[in-house]
Motif scaffolding. Sequence first.
Motif, PDB file in Angstrom:
ATOM      1  N   GLY A  68      13.790   3.032   6.593  1.00 50.40           N
ATOM      2  CA  GLY A  68      13.628   3.541   5.238  1.00 50.40           C
ATOM      3  C   GLY A  68      14.860   4.251   4.720  1.00 50.40           C
ATOM      4  O   GLY A  68      14.849   4.819   3.638  1.00 50.40           O
ATOM      5  N   GLU A  69      15.946   4.202   5.488  1.00 52.75           N
ATOM      6  CA  GLU A  69      17.191   4.879   5.101  1.00 52.75           C
ATOM      7  C   GLU A  69      18.184   3.896   4.490  1.00 52.75           C
ATOM      8  O   GLU A  69      18.262   2.739   4.895  1.00 52.75           O
ATOM      9  CB  GLU A  69      17.818   5.545   6.325  1.00 52.75           C
ATOM     10  CG  GLU A  69      16.954   6.645   6.911  1.00 52.75           C
ATOM     11  CD  GLU A  69      17.516   7.221   8.195  1.00 52.75           C
ATOM     12  OE1 GLU A  69      18.627   6.812   8.618  1.00 52.75           O
ATOM     13  OE2 GLU A  69      16.841   8.076   8.786  1.00 52.75           O
ATOM     14  N   ILE A  96      10.371   1.295  -1.906  1.00 54.79           N
ATOM     15  CA  ILE A  96       9.269   2.129  -1.414  1.00 54.79           C
ATOM     16  C   ILE A  96       8.145   2.155  -2.448  1.00 54.79           C
ATOM     17  O   ILE A  96       8.384   2.349  -3.640  1.00 54.79           O
ATOM     18  CB  ILE A  96       9.761   3.553  -1.105  1.00 54.79           C
ATOM     19  CG1 ILE A  96      10.845   3.494  -0.020  1.00 54.79           C
ATOM     20  CG2 ILE A  96       8.601   4.456  -0.691  1.00 54.79           C
ATOM     21  CD1 ILE A  96      11.535   4.802   0.269  1.00 54.79           C
ATOM     22  N   GLU A  97       6.932   1.935  -1.951  1.00 54.77           N
ATOM     23  CA  GLU A  97       5.744   1.997  -2.792  1.00 54.77           C
ATOM     24  C   GLU A  97       4.658   2.726  -2.018  1.00 54.77           C
ATOM     25  O   GLU A  97       4.386   2.375  -0.862  1.00 54.77           O
ATOM     26  CB  GLU A  97       5.305   0.571  -3.137  1.00 54.77           C
ATOM     27  CG  GLU A  97       4.258   0.481  -4.209  1.00 54.77           C
ATOM     28  CD  GLU A  97       4.014  -0.966  -4.608  1.00 54.77           C
ATOM     29  OE1 GLU A  97       3.040  -1.547  -4.092  1.00 54.77           O
ATOM     30  OE2 GLU A  97       4.816  -1.499  -5.396  1.00 54.77           O
ATOM     31  N   ASP A  98       4.054   3.725  -2.631  1.00 51.86           N
ATOM     32  CA  ASP A  98       3.026   4.540  -1.964  1.00 51.86           C
ATOM     33  C   ASP A  98       3.524   5.096  -0.628  1.00 51.86           C
ATOM     34  O   ASP A  98       2.822   5.051   0.386  1.00 51.86           O
ATOM     35  CB  ASP A  98       1.735   3.743  -1.751  1.00 51.86           C
ATOM     36  CG  ASP A  98       1.088   3.323  -3.056  1.00 51.86           C
ATOM     37  OD1 ASP A  98       1.172   4.107  -4.031  1.00 51.86           O
ATOM     38  OD2 ASP A  98       0.519   2.214  -3.111  1.00 51.86           O
ATOM     39  N   ASN A  99       4.765   5.569  -0.630  1.00 54.60           N
ATOM     40  CA  ASN A  99       5.397   6.161   0.555  1.00 54.60           C
ATOM     41  C   ASN A  99       5.568   5.188   1.725  1.00 54.60           C
ATOM     42  O   ASN A  99       5.731   5.614   2.861  1.00 54.60           O
ATOM     43  CB  ASN A  99       4.635   7.412   1.025  1.00 54.60           C
ATOM     44  CG  ASN A  99       4.745   8.531   0.017  1.00 54.60           C
ATOM     45  OD1 ASN A  99       5.801   8.716  -0.593  1.00 54.60           O
ATOM     46  ND2 ASN A  99       3.668   9.263  -0.176  1.00 54.60           N
ATOM     47  N   LYS A 100       5.528   3.887   1.460  1.00 55.21           N
ATOM     48  CA  LYS A 100       5.739   2.886   2.498  1.00 55.21           C
ATOM     49  C   LYS A 100       6.873   1.961   2.083  1.00 55.21           C
ATOM     50  O   LYS A 100       7.010   1.604   0.910  1.00 55.21           O
ATOM     51  CB  LYS A 100       4.476   2.046   2.719  1.00 55.21           C
ATOM     52  CG  LYS A 100       3.322   2.819   3.287  1.00 55.21           C
ATOM     53  CD  LYS A 100       2.142   1.903   3.501  1.00 55.21           C
ATOM     54  CE  LYS A 100       0.968   2.716   4.028  1.00 55.21           C
ATOM     55  NZ  LYS A 100      -0.229   1.887   4.169  1.00 55.21           N
ATOM     56  N   VAL A 101       7.689   1.579   3.059  1.00 54.54           N
ATOM     57  CA  VAL A 101       8.767   0.626   2.791  1.00 54.54           C
ATOM     58  C   VAL A 101       8.123  -0.759   2.695  1.00 54.54           C
ATOM     59  O   VAL A 101       7.532  -1.244   3.664  1.00 54.54           O
ATOM     60  CB  VAL A 101       9.833   0.651   3.902  1.00 54.54           C
ATOM     61  CG1 VAL A 101      10.904  -0.403   3.633  1.00 54.54           C
ATOM     62  CG2 VAL A 101      10.468   2.034   4.021  1.00 54.54           C
TER      63      VAL A 101
END
Length: 154
Positions: A68-69, A96-101
């Motif tokens: 996620g970086e 990122i969507e809904d805190n997910k990659v």
Amino acid sequence: MNRWKKTVLEQIRVGIIAIDRNYRITYVNEGAASIDIYSSAVLGLSIFEVFENLKENDSSFVRVIKTGEVVAGSIQTFITCKGVLRTAITSTYPIIEDNKVIGAYELFEDISAVTRLSEELTALRTSKMLPRKYVMKTMNTKENVSKLLEYLQG
């Protein structure tokens, strides 16, 4: 996507490739043509199908999907699907969507011509055909690149 945003993405010179979490290509802009990538040929394919020599542990896409970086400012040399050796400056970002990659996109600029020019200048300087002072002055001034190319060809 808004029409004007799509127009901007298609018209910029920088190449853009987006993938989903399964490494399948979901978007390619016109700028990607600089490395022989065309949306009609690659949409839905895995990045590993398009870049056959790409290894998972060397892929900035894989790293971004897993961590996620952002991976910014990388210089990557690769072989295109047409078998041409290319070098590009790349920056890869997570989607990122809904805190997910859920995917990643990469911005890149083909610098193969600059790389070749640098190698030619180094060879000329090494063979003492071109003074180091001239090489350094020319390489530090963007507008002198065309003059240097003329000099090398002429």
